[in-house]
Scaffold this active site. Structure first.
Site, PDB file in Angstrom:
ATOM      1  N   GLN A  72      45.102  46.022  39.848  1.00  0.00           N
ATOM      2  CA  GLN A  72      44.906  46.521  41.212  1.00  0.00           C
ATOM      3  C   GLN A  72      43.456  46.358  41.646  1.00  0.00           C
ATOM      4  O   GLN A  72      43.170  46.011  42.794  1.00  0.00           O
ATOM      5  CB  GLN A  72      45.305  47.999  41.288  1.00  0.00           C
ATOM      6  N   GLU A  73      42.552  46.597  40.717  1.00  0.00           N
ATOM      7  CA  GLU A  73      41.128  46.460  41.023  1.00  0.00           C
ATOM      8  C   GLU A  73      40.793  45.019  41.401  1.00  0.00           C
ATOM      9  O   GLU A  73      40.063  44.765  42.359  1.00  0.00           O
ATOM     10  CB  GLU A  73      40.292  46.897  39.819  1.00  0.00           C
ATOM     11  N   GLY A  74      41.328  44.064  40.639  1.00  0.00           N
ATOM     12  CA  GLY A  74      41.089  42.653  40.943  1.00  0.00           C
ATOM     13  C   GLY A  74      41.650  42.268  42.294  1.00  0.00           C
ATOM     14  O   GLY A  74      41.024  41.520  43.056  1.00  0.00           O
TER      15      GLY A  74
END
Length: 232
Positions: free
Chosen positions: A221-223
């Site tokens: 999700q961060e990417g």
């Protein structure tokens, strides 16, 4: 002795004429073959490098033009019109391992076409600079004192509140996304930090902030979020 002429589909200056006078007859055939092959190889090499040079030259020009267009698009951005009632806002707090950073986004009212996406951009202040602020340390530093997290993050939210029009606060969604630093903490400590945020922030700020708006996100999700941010 006869003369060997080579005339390919090259410019006139690339016409060659060879006379193997003085060479023993037994070597004439082999010599002619070697010379012809050498000249053809040289001609092909010259043609190849000419094409490479031209391609690189125009390739650089093309890349330069694209870069200039990119710079024009990035730098030639007007300040966000905060007096426009049709502009909407959104706030994202990225709580990383070394610090937390707040981003304020804005977008015009959707045109109603289900095939069109929202035109989301970073909010720009009166100096046309992105509305961004960072504080240190990382939120995970409060693992043993979660009751201090709200005070820690308040400067970021005050910063956003100063830029988003007051009349828009209640309809402006606020998301707090915790990343790497929080992922390494035990689940109980993660929960305590999030609970402090969910309890105290609504008391002091009017942003649209619900239980699902504060979470610890995965690396995937961060990417995805990083990619989306740089597209904006």
């Amino acid at each position: 002795m006869g003369r060997l002429g080579i005339s390919c589909l090259f410019p006139a200056s690339w016409h060659f004429s060879i006379s193997p006078v003085g060479c023993p007859r037994i070597l004439n055939t082999n010599l002619r073959q070697i010379v012809v092959i050498s000249i053809l190889a040289a001609a092909v090499s010259l043609l190849y490098f000419s094409v490479v040079i031209i391609r690189n030259k125009y390739g650089r020009l093309s890349r330069d033009k694209k870069f200039q267009r990119y710079l024009a698009r990035v730098t030639d951005i007007e300040a966000t019109d905060t007096n426009n009632p049709n502009v909407n806002y959104g706030i994202v707090v990225d709580c990383g391992s070394s610090g937390s950073r707040i981003f304020v986004y804005c977008w015009p009212r959707h045109n109603g076409n289900p095939h069109d996406l929202l035109d989301i951009r970073q909010m720009r202040d009166k100096n046309r600079k992105p509305v961004v602020m960072k504080i240190k340390p990382g939120i995970s530093e409060f693992a043993t004192s979660p009751e201090k997290v709200s005070d820690y993050i308040s400067p970021l939210l005050n910063f956003a509140a100063e830029h988003v029009p007051r009349a828009k606060h209640k309809e402006t969604p606020l998301y707090i996304l915790c990343t790497a630093g929080m992922r390494v903490l035990p689940e109980s400590q993660q929960k305590a930090i999030l609970e402090d945020l969910l309890t105290d922030i609504p008391v002091h700020f009017d942003f649209l902030f619900s239980d699902s708006h504060a979470e610890v996100i995965s690396g995937k999700q961060e990417g995805w979020y990083i990619g989306l941010h740089f597209e904006i």
